[in-house]
Design an enzyme around this catalytic site. Sequence first.
Site, PDB file in Angstrom:
ATOM      1  N   TYR A  52       0.770  -1.060  -0.031  1.00 39.97           N
ATOM      2  CA  TYR A  52      -0.006   0.097   0.097  1.00 39.97           C
ATOM      3  C   TYR A  52       0.922   1.194  -0.006  1.00 39.97           C
ATOM      4  O   TYR A  52       0.361   2.298   0.018  1.00 39.97           O
ATOM      5  CB  TYR A  52      -0.960  -0.043   1.017  1.00 39.97           C
ATOM      6  N   LYS A 104       3.057 -14.116   5.680  1.00 39.11           N
ATOM      7  CA  LYS A 104       3.295 -15.281   4.808  1.00 39.11           C
ATOM      8  C   LYS A 104       4.797 -15.523   4.632  1.00 39.11           C
ATOM      9  O   LYS A 104       5.173 -15.634   3.461  1.00 39.11           O
ATOM     10  CB  LYS A 104       2.561 -14.908   3.585  1.00 39.11           C
TER      11      LYS A 104
END
Length: 333
Positions: free
Chosen positions: A124, A171
């Site tokens: 972002y 992750k």
Amino acid sequence: MSIKVTLIPGDGIGPEVSYAAQSVITASHAPIEWEVVEAGEACIAEYGTPLPEHVLETIRRNKVALKGPITTPVGKGFRSVNVALRKQLQLYANVRHLKNLPNVPSRYEGVDIVVVRENTEDLYAGIEHMVGCDAAESIKIITREASERIGRYAFELARQEGRKRVTIVHKANIMKLSDGLFLESVRSVAHDYPEIECEDRIVDAMCMNLVQTPEQFDVLVLPNLYGDIISDLVAGIVGGLGVAPGANIGEMGAVFEAAHGSAPQIAGKNLANPLAMILSGIEMLKYLGFTEEAKRVETGIEHVLRQRDYITADLGGKSGTKEMAAAIIKAMG
């Protein structure tokens, strides 16, 4: 002595839910003086931007703002005003306190989760470009400084609220450098909070766990993109974005906002559920130290939800935005 707070009504249903929240907060007798400024689509014609500099200046001056939803075009036009506010004001922590409310339809019970999302980097950050004509590339930025900062915020929040466990979501099994650094950084902070259990979950497994047994989780801390997705997932678990408050907090101030969008299709029809904005107002009152006033509003909301006489259509009732806000004020006494 009153405290000045910036109020940004927003686009679409924003003005309706913002002024409903403003009326409820004012009725709590919190000593707040409102400074109303406009941002969003309506500002573009006059200022050439949806986020004029004077809006940023008033938030910097007042240090606290309550903001209604603002429309973000998909795939074109200006970038998100929400993202711009977070970057310009260094509001590094996005915090959503999501829990079951009385008589709000949900498949689950006993859910009370705080989602703490890093707000300033990751995908972002908006660093992207075209590679030739047929490929686009986005750059994921994770730094130790930002990761440790958001980790410390999550553990401090857990300590202050008497919460027992912080779950790091990542992750790192695939993105071993970027997500690996996030995981390592937050784990390093956890050593300073031995009374709080620290665990980690891979983000896809986390989604499954939340759908199966959300009541087992307490505080979640995540990088920006996963945090955006997971916070909406948890909102769905407790009844939807209509009951999801939001806060963006930095070292120099905070912006509180409803998690839902601007819903232009029902704007001006007195149909919008004002709860998310009012709940965001409660979080703002707590941030400002007005705990008694916040409790007064919480009591009014719980009474209206239990009685079910003055709730909006999305909650199964027939009342409008104004009527629901008025009922909450009356229930506050």
